[in-house]
Design a protein around this motif. Structure first.
Motif, short mmCIF file in Angstrom:
data_model
loop_
_atom_site.label_atom_id
_atom_site.label_comp_id
_atom_site.label_asym_id
_atom_site.label_seq_id
_atom_site.Cartn_x
_atom_site.Cartn_y
_atom_site.Cartn_z
N ILE A 187 3.69 -3.98 1.57
CA ILE A 187 4.90 -4.80 1.52
C ILE A 187 6.02 -4.06 2.25
CG2 ILE A 187 6.71 -5.75 0.02
CD1 ILE A 187 4.59 -6.15 -2.14
N GLU A 196 4.47 -9.27 3.61
CA GLU A 196 3.39 -8.77 2.77
C GLU A 196 2.04 -9.02 3.44
OE1 GLU A 196 2.09 -9.16 -1.97
OE2 GLU A 196 3.90 -10.13 -1.20
N ALA A 231 -0.92 -10.46 -1.07
CA ALA A 231 -0.11 -11.56 -1.59
C ALA A 231 -0.99 -12.59 -2.30
CB ALA A 231 0.66 -12.22 -0.45
#
Length: 412
Positions: A184, A241, A246
Motif C-alpha cells: 500500500i 494498493e 485489496a
C-alpha cells in the motif's frame, strides 16, 4: 507485474473538503473563486483566488500537528486521514514496512518561509526564527509527517516536478507497488500558494488571470478570452494498493491504474512546447504502458489552466494522439477548482476516477467561445456535465521546467 488499484480517496480544497462535496461542486460547475481575504490584495494585479475559507484545522489536527507544520502539510494530513479511513486498511494487521508514502508538492512550506523571513527582517536578529522554521518549509515534510502520524514505515519520499508533482508521485507509487516493493502507498500532492510573495511572483510571470471584476468566471480554458489561471490550494490523496492484497481484505476498489508515463519538453522554463511534442509522447507512452489504444480512452481530464499558450499546445497534443476517437470527451476542471499547483494531479485523479465510477464527464465552465486555433473535432464538454460510460480516463499534468506527467485510470 502486479496490478495496482485505488482503494481510498481524500481531498481538501476550496471546491470541497470531502470527496462527496468536492465531486458535487465539480459536476455542478460551482466555482469557489472569491476576493482574497488572507491578506490585503489591493496592491496586486490579481486580487482573487480559489481560497479555502471553510476549513477549521483545529477540528482535524491536534495542537502539536499545527504548531510543527506548514499549511500545505496540514492540508495533506487532513486529506490523508480521509483517504486512509476510506480505504479501511489496518496498519496493525500488516507489516508497517509494507506501507509507504510518496507525496508531491510544487512549493512546500512557502507561506512559512515568507512569514518567518518577514518577522526576521522586522526584528533583525536570529531568535526571530521559529525552531520549526526549517522542518515546516521542507518539501518532503508532508510525506514525512503522514508517515510519522500513521506509523507507515515503508518507502517514504517526495516528488517535485512543479504542477506535475502529484502525478509524478502517483506514478512512482504505481511503479513501486507493481514491482513488489510495497503493498500500500499513500500518495498525492499538496500546496498552499495563496500568499503575497507567491501571488506576486505569478503575477510577474503574467500567469494569473486579472479578471478581478468577475472571479468566478476568470478561469476559462480554451476560451478565446482566457488570460491566465486562478490560483487554488489544498490537497488530494489516493491510497494505492496491490490488487490481490485489496481483494483479500475485501476492500472497496474504485478503479485500477492502467499505466503512466513522464516526458520532458526540453523547451522553456515556464512555457509548454507550442506543438505539444512532450505531451504527445507522454500520452502515447502512458497508453503503451497500459496496453491500451487511443480508441480505448473515453475521457481526458486536461491540464488546461486557462493560459493562452498552454491550453492551445495541449489541445493540439490531445487532438494528435486521439485523432479519429469519436467517443473521446475532454474537460478542464481547473475552471472549477482553480490551479492547485503540486496538488492538481491528485485532485484531478479523483475527478477522473469519479468520472469512471459515476459515468459522468464533468463540465468545463466559463468557456463561451472556443479559440479558433483549437483543432476542430476536439469534443470539449462545456457548461454542463455529460452522462456517459467511461471505461478509461487519462489525466494530464504539465509543470514549469517542461515536466509532463500522464496517468491512466480504468474500470476494474
Amino acid at each position: 507485474m502486479k496490478r495496482v488499484v485505488v482503494t481510498g480517496m481524500g481531498v481538501v480544497s476550496a471546491t470541497g473538503n470531502t470527496v462527496a462535496e468536492f465531486w458535487n461542486n465539480i459536476v455542478e460547475g460551482n466555482s469557489p473563486a472569491t476576493p482574497i481575504t488572507r491578506y490585503n490584495p489591493e496592491n496586486f494585479k490579481t486580487q482573487f483566488a480559489a481560497q479555502i475559507t471553510n476549513l477549521n484545522v483545529t477540528q482535524h489536527l491536534d495542537r502539536n500537528d499545527i504548531k510543527r507544520s506548514d499549511l500545505y502539510t496540514q492540508y495533506a494530513l487532513i486529506a490523508a486521514k480521509q483517504a486512509i479511513e476510506d480505504s479501511g486498511f489496518e496498519i496493525n494487521q500488516m507489516s508497517p514496512f509494507d506501507v509507504g508514502v510518496i507525496f508531491g508538492s510544487a512549493q512546500g512550506g512557502f507561506e512559512t518561509f515568507e512569514q518567518q523571513y518577514r518577522e526576521f527582517a522586522a526584528g533583525g536578529f536570529e531568535p526571530h526564527f521559529n525552531p520549526f522554521f526549517i522542518p515546516k518549509t521542507l518539501l518532503n515534510m508532508a510525506a514525512g509527517i503522514i508517515s510519522i502520524k500513521f506509523g507507515f514505515m515503508g518507502l517514504n519520499f517526495s516528488t517535485a516536478s512543479a504542477c506535475a508533482s502529484a502525478n509524478t508521485a502517483i506514478m512512482d507509487a504505481f511503479n513501486y507497488i507493481r514491482f513488489g516493493k510495497a503493498k500500500i502507498i499513500v500518495t498525492g500532492g499538496s500546496d498552499a500558494p495563496i500568499s503575497e510573495a507567491s501571488m506576486g511572483g505569478y503575477n510577474s510571470l503574467k500567469a494569473l488571470s486579472t479578471r478581478n471584476h468577475d472571479p468566478k468566471a476568470a478561469s476559462r480554458p480554451f476560451d478565446v478570452e482566457r488570460d491566465g489561471f486562478v490560483m487554488g490550494e489544498g490537497a488530494g490523496v489516493l491510497v494505492l494498493e496491490e490488487y490481490e492484497h485489496a481483494k483479500a481484505r475485501g476492500a472497496h476498489i474504485y478503479a485500477e491504474i492502467g499505466g503512466a508515463a513522464m516526458t520532458s519538453d526540453a523547451y522553456h522554463i515556464t512555457a509548454t512546447h507550442p506543438e505539444g511534442k512532450g505531451a504527445i509522447e507522454g500520452m502515447k507512452r502512458a497508453l503503451d504502458d497500459a496496453g491500451l489504444n487511443a480508441a480505448d480512452i473515453n475521457y481526458v481530464n486536461a491540464h488546461a489552466t486557462s493560459t493562452p499558450v498552454g491550453d492551445l499546445s495541449e489541445a493540439k497534443a490531445i487532438s494528435a494522439v486521439f485523432e479519429g476517437n469519436n467517443d473521446l470527451h475532454v474537460s478542464a476542471t481547473k475552471s472549477v477548482t482553480g490551479h492547485l499547483l503540486g496538488a492538481a494531479g491528485a485532485v484531478e485523479a479523483i475527478v477522473s476516477i469519479k468520472a469512471i465510477t459515476d459515468g459522468i464527464v464533468p463540465p468545463t465552465i466559463n468557456t463561451e467561445t472556443i479559440d479558433p486555433e483549437v483543432p476542430a473535432g476536439l469534443q470539449i464538454v462545456i457548461k454542463e456535465a455529460l452522462k456517459k460510460n467511461v471505461n478509461a480516463a487519462l489525466s494530464n499534468t504539465f509543470g514549469f521546467g517542461g515536466h509532463n506527467g500522464v496517468v491512466i485510470f480504468k474500470k476494474v
